[in-house]
Write an enzyme that holds these catalytic residues in place. Structure first.
Site, PDB file in Angstrom:
ATOM      1  N   ASP A 186      74.224  10.843  66.715  1.00  0.00           N
ATOM      2  CA  ASP A 186      75.531  11.172  67.233  1.00  0.00           C
ATOM      3  C   ASP A 186      75.341  10.871  68.767  1.00  0.00           C
ATOM      4  O   ASP A 186      75.304  11.902  69.554  1.00  0.00           O
ATOM      5  CB  ASP A 186      76.143  12.296  66.797  1.00  0.00           C
ATOM      6  CG  ASP A 186      77.543  12.271  67.112  1.00  0.00           C
ATOM      7  OD1 ASP A 186      78.216  11.157  67.557  1.00  0.00           O
ATOM      8  OD2 ASP A 186      78.316  13.649  66.907  1.00  0.00           O
TER       9      ASP A 186
ATOM     10  N   HIS B 240      80.899  10.222  67.262  1.00  0.00           N
ATOM     11  CA  HIS B 240      82.119  10.420  66.567  1.00  0.00           C
ATOM     12  C   HIS B 240      83.367  10.650  67.497  1.00  0.00           C
ATOM     13  O   HIS B 240      84.440  10.985  67.111  1.00  0.00           O
ATOM     14  CB  HIS B 240      81.906  11.890  65.828  1.00  0.00           C
ATOM     15  CG  HIS B 240      82.034  12.970  66.660  1.00  0.00           C
ATOM     16  ND1 HIS B 240      80.741  13.586  67.159  1.00  0.00           N
ATOM     17  CD2 HIS B 240      82.955  13.930  66.885  1.00  0.00           C
ATOM     18  CE1 HIS B 240      80.910  14.852  67.900  1.00  0.00           C
ATOM     19  NE2 HIS B 240      82.438  14.994  67.421  1.00  0.00           N
TER      20      HIS B 240
ATOM     21  N   SER C  52      83.076  18.011  72.334  1.00  0.00           N
ATOM     22  CA  SER C  52      82.027  17.142  71.938  1.00  0.00           C
ATOM     23  C   SER C  52      82.099  15.828  72.684  1.00  0.00           C
ATOM     24  O   SER C  52      82.661  15.594  73.587  1.00  0.00           O
ATOM     25  CB  SER C  52      82.635  16.395  70.481  1.00  0.00           C
ATOM     26  OG  SER C  52      82.885  17.126  69.638  1.00  0.00           O
TER      27      SER C  52
END
Length: 271
Positions: A116, A69, A221
């Site tokens: 992910d 992402h 992230s």
């Protein structure tokens, strides 16, 4: 009976308490400079400068691990910076790279962030120094941390839900939350899969203030979740707000993807 003015003042103090001492990322601290030499800053062009967007971590001399992402639509001119502690200061340790290849896991699900995990091939191998080194990652058959195990993460992500970002790398220790709890309907429900691990830390101690929560946040992230110095997870997602009791940070379990990683990186399976 309290006057209207007194009530307004009291309400303001209460709200200030929520901002200062509530569910925000206050439990981390600045890392010692270059003490985590595997950390990478993925940066995008912003005017004449580069802006940190996501984290990543070096796993081989030309390979970086991060989250899908972070770059769902491709590199788009982004660069990778290794050997960085301060995002703004000139540091002789910094090495900057173009992205030669981006490999997003083909089964990434944007609805719940399952799978992910992404791999970045740099345009050249990095120069190994005290400030730039790869970190080991857990492979299939390895032991992932159990409930309450102490894990660590690091990044340049937001320090609170107001979006305040640090200039220097921050780090935090947390505890693994049980998968059963994270799969409950009042936590993540069916969005939480077997490819995920969740972690945070409810403190008042040693955090400065009552009921603060240590958690990863926006901008962290793609960074690593470490257990005994080995990368076991990738910082993925934990909800729209950081530091919520029932929304711990979610991390992708790296060892579930050994075959895919080996295939992308051209590694030979263990004998």
């Amino acid at each position: 009976m309290l006057s209207g003015k007194t009530l307004v003042v009291a309400a303001g103090i209460f709200l200030l308490g929520l901002v200062s001492f509530g569910e925000a990322i206050m439990g981390g601290s600045e890392a010692a400079a270059h003490s985590r030499p595997y950390m990478a800053s993925i940066q995008a062009v912003e005017g004449d400068a580069m802006k940190h967007e996501c984290g990543g971590f070096a796993v081989a001399d030309q390979w970086l691990m991060t989250a899908v992402h972070c770059l769902p639509a491709g590199p788009n001119g982004r660069k990778v910076v290794l050997g960085v502690h301060s995002l703004s200061q000139a540091e002789d340790t910094k090495q900057t790279f173009d992205i030669l290849e981006l490999h997003n896991h083909p089964q990434f699900n944007p609805d719940n962030y399952d799978n992910d995990i992404a791999l970045i091939k740099l345009d050249r191998p990095f120069n190994s120094t005290e400030a730039v080194k790869a970190v080991a990652f857990l492979r299939a058959g390895g032991v992932n941390p159990d409930t309450n195990a102490e894990v660590e993460t690091a990044g340049w992500g937001s320090l609170d839900n107001l979006g305040n970002r640090p200039d220097a790398l921050h780090e935090a220790s947390m505890g693994v939350v049980s998968s059963t709890r994270c799969g409950r309907s009042d936590y993540f429900g069916r969005k939480f899969t077997g490819n995920m691990i969740c972690a945070h830390k409810l403190c008042p101690d040693p955090c400065d203030g009552p009921h603060r929560i240590v958690d990863s946040c926006d901008g962290d992230s793609g960074g690593p979740l470490l257990y005994n110095g080995v990368a076991v997870g990738i910082t993925s997602n934990g909800g729209k707000k950081c530091g919520q009791v029932k929304k711990p940070g979610i991390y992708t379990i790296i060892s579930h993807y050994t075959e895919w990683i080996d295939g992308v990186m051209g590694l030979q399976p263990d004998a």
